[in-house]
Design an enzyme around this catalytic site. Structure first.
Site, PDB file in Angstrom:
ATOM      1  N   ASP A 311       1.510  47.611   8.435  1.00  0.00           N
ATOM      2  CA  ASP A 311       1.733  46.203   8.130  1.00  0.00           C
ATOM      3  C   ASP A 311       1.788  45.463   9.474  1.00  0.00           C
ATOM      4  O   ASP A 311       1.808  46.086  10.540  1.00  0.00           O
ATOM      5  CB  ASP A 311       3.024  46.013   7.321  1.00  0.00           C
ATOM      6  N   GLU A 517       8.007  36.766   1.372  1.00  0.00           N
ATOM      7  CA  GLU A 517       8.701  37.883   2.018  1.00  0.00           C
ATOM      8  C   GLU A 517      10.205  37.638   2.125  1.00  0.00           C
ATOM      9  O   GLU A 517      10.825  37.120   1.201  1.00  0.00           O
ATOM     10  CB  GLU A 517       8.029  38.216   3.358  1.00  0.00           C
TER      11      GLU A 517
END
Length: 628
Positions: A311, A517
């Protein structure tokens, strides 16, 4: 003895010279450039020409802002990406996108071996960074449909829109199984039930194309109208403690394999090209350093042969604070089985560390070769070597009428009717199109940014109606009612306004503001003001339907008794007309909850099948209406 020793040395030298000569075949005639050669031959041949420097370069993915000519050529970079909201210019056209991607591609093609880059972007509900793209409902709404065929068509449409901008790779789908709606990424998850998430992996052949008959589990992308997909985030990202983003998932093997892993079986079987590793940890061990699961399970047991990508700055985050003990982080990630680094807080340091670790034999060359082989396999399979430069032929696909109609269909199928009148004999919905005067209220009724949510144009999402092209719910209501019906819009009317308005009925659209997020992590899951007061002011005086625009179930129990009808619309995207289609009965409500709707947050986490399961609305609930 001396003469035989001399002879052996001479033979050895000759053999070495022949080997070097074989690697020095003229590049213009190199087998890797010939599309008629088998895939394995092309990979092996290209790797025989590559230096360590060139191999390491392939393992790095850079944010486009850093992909200068100097950097691309110096470090021989293999991949470039757009971070959330990273665009050539605001409101950029597909042509501007294509030109930007091609400029970067030409830098890669001008290097010694001419290995094309693969360019990636987050396209998690349509091509969501790009102005005028079709924005589909977020995954939480698509899970409600339980319609893999629909999701596959969305994948096909998204691939065309992404390719229209010259991009060949998307960081989607998210196949997390969100077990706690307090998580700020819960809207990226199709369901709390892994079986629904598994069904929805059908988006992968939509994005990439159907695997040829007889193939199984091999990365596959079917040419210039398809994109490489990315199953993410491996693994357990939806199971963290209290739903905290990128935190720790405490779980036994049965739970991990039974809840969070099954969708990866399906993704690999369907030929997903890449898998992205999760920021989160499993029982205290960062996933970016988890060799047992990345190499032992994903690569060896599931036989995944595509690219394992980090990521964003995921390797830098192995140690705290960001970038601390960097040499150890790089070593841990590569040893765990990572193939590609998504950016670095210090590119020079990353490449120096990786080179040093290999030269000191702390990382075997075989580990580097495994990574590069996987990267090249995907690039060759996609046809990037034959067609590295994009053209403008697909520009008309972006935000096309056909794709917007598909998104509108998805919106209709994703709505869940939770309440419809006090009893079945007196339903409020469907609403009559012919009325004297109706009220539309709420912060989310006329706000395209709110109804699209996070990961829209920017990373965190936006407010207002200027971010992109689409239809708000208010505009959809006006489009749908009889021309003689008067539609009055007041975002937050007071009681006197409602009482004196003589409205036939009201539509109240409230919900969550956009987030992405960790910014979306919530401990209370309440609708912020003025949402609750709008419900109170409107619904106390006139028959009302409340439409909740949110990325997850939110606290609704205190308001239920005052509401005549309640609809969960999730984050529907640009095609708000789909909401009006169902409210007014052109189509019936068909959606069934793919998430448990809790009563109070102190019940969380609470998922279907748990003991003491006592929800406001259970998993699978959804009232059905017939179309008019």
């Amino acid at each position: 003895m001396r003469s035989s020793s001399y002879l052996l040395q001479t033979l050895g030298l000759l053999l070495l010279c022949c080997t070097v000569a074989a690697n020095k075949e003229p590049l213009e005639n190199a087998k890797y450039k010939d599309p008629k050669e088998p895939l394995g031959v092309r990979i092996k041949n290209l790797m025989s020409h590559m230096t360590l420097e060139e191999k390491i370069g392939q393992m790095v993915q850079l944010e486009r802002a850093n992909a200068t000519t100097e950097v691309m050529k110096k470090y021989l970079i293999g991949s470039v990406f757009s971070g959330g909201g990273s665009v050539p210019t605001p409101y950029a056209s597909p042509e501007a996108w294509v030109n930007m991607v091609n400029e970067i591609q030409k830098k890669a093609l001008s290097t010694r071996l001419g290995i094309p880059i693969i360019y990636g972007i987050d396209a998690v509900h349509g091509h969501n960074t790009v102005y005028n793209a079709t924005i589909f409902p977020h995954n939480i709404g698509l899970g409600v449909t339980r319609d893999p065929g629909l999701v596959k068509r969305i994948g096909e449409a998204t691939a065309l829109e992404v390719r229209a901008t010259g991009i060949q790779y998307v960081f989607a789908p998210c196949i997390a199984v969100c077990r706690d709606p307090r998580w700020g990424r819960c809207y990226e998850s199709y369901s709390e039930d892994h079986k629904i998430v598994q069904q929805m992996t059908e988006i992968i052949p939509g994005l990439q194309g159907d695997l040829p008959f007889g193939q199984k589990g091999v990365p596959f992308v079917a040419g210039k109208t398809k994109v490489a997909a990315c199953a993410k985030h491996f693994v357990g990202d939806g199971g963290t403690l209290r739903g905290m983003n990128a935190n720790n998932t405490v779980i036994n093997t049965n739970g991990l394999l039974g809840i969070h892993m099954p969708a990866y079986y399906d993704a690999v079987k369907k030929g997903v090209a890449t898998v992205m590793v999760s920021y989160s940890s499993i029982n205290g061990l960062k996933m970016h350093a988890n060799k047992k699961l990345i190499t032992g399970f994903l690569k060896n047991k599931l036989k995944f042969r595509g690219i394992v990508i980090s990521d964003y700055l995921g390797v830098d985050q192995i140690n705290t604070p960001l970038g601390a003990n960097y040499s150890h982080s790089v070593y841990a990630a590569i040893t765990a089985g990572l193939d590609m680094f998504m950016d670095s807080s210090n590119l020079t340091k990353l490449i120096d560390e990786l080179t040093s670790l290999v030269k000191r034999k702390l990382i075997p060359m075989s580990r580097i070769d495994d990574a590069v082989k996987r990267i090249l396999r995907v690039k060759f399979t996609m046809g990037l070597f034959e067609n590295p430069i994009a053209d403008h032929s697909l520009a008309n696909q972006l935000g096309s009428k056909e794709h917007r109609e598909l998104a509108r269909e998805a919106v209709r199928k994703s709505l869940v009717l939770l309440k419809n009148g006090e009893n079945a004999d007196k339903p409020l919905l469907p609403l009559p199109k012919k009325a004297n005067k109706i009220l539309v209220a709420g912060t989310h009724a006329d706000n395209l940014g709110y109804q699209c949510g996070g990961w829209t144009i920017t990373w965190q999402g936006l407010s207002g109606n200027n971010l992109t092209i689409g239809t708000t719910i208010l505009a959809a209501v006006k489009n749908t009612v009889d021309p003689k019906t008067q539609v009055i819009y007041n975002q937050n009317p007071d009681t006197n306004f409602v009482k004196s308005g003589e409205f036939d009925y009201a539509i109240v659209v409230i919900g969550e503001k956009p987030y992405a997020e960790g910014s979306g992590d919530s401990t209370n899951l309440t609708i912020s003001e003025p949402g609750p007061s709008t419900i109170e002011n409107v619904c106390a005086s006139v028959k009302c339907v409340v439409v909740v625009v949110s990325g997850r179930p939110v606290v609704m129990q205190p308001y239920i008794s005052n509401i005549d009808a309640l609809v969960a619309a999730w984050l529907p995207g640009t095609e708000g007309q789909g909401v009006a289609d169902v409210l007014f009965g052109d189509y019936g409500f068909t959606g069934k909850l793919a998430r448990t709707w809790f009563k109070t947050v102190d019940q969380l986490p609470m998922n279907v099948g748990d003991p003491h399961y006592d929800p406001l609305y259970p998993f699978g609930f959804g009232l059905i209406t017939n179309p008019n």
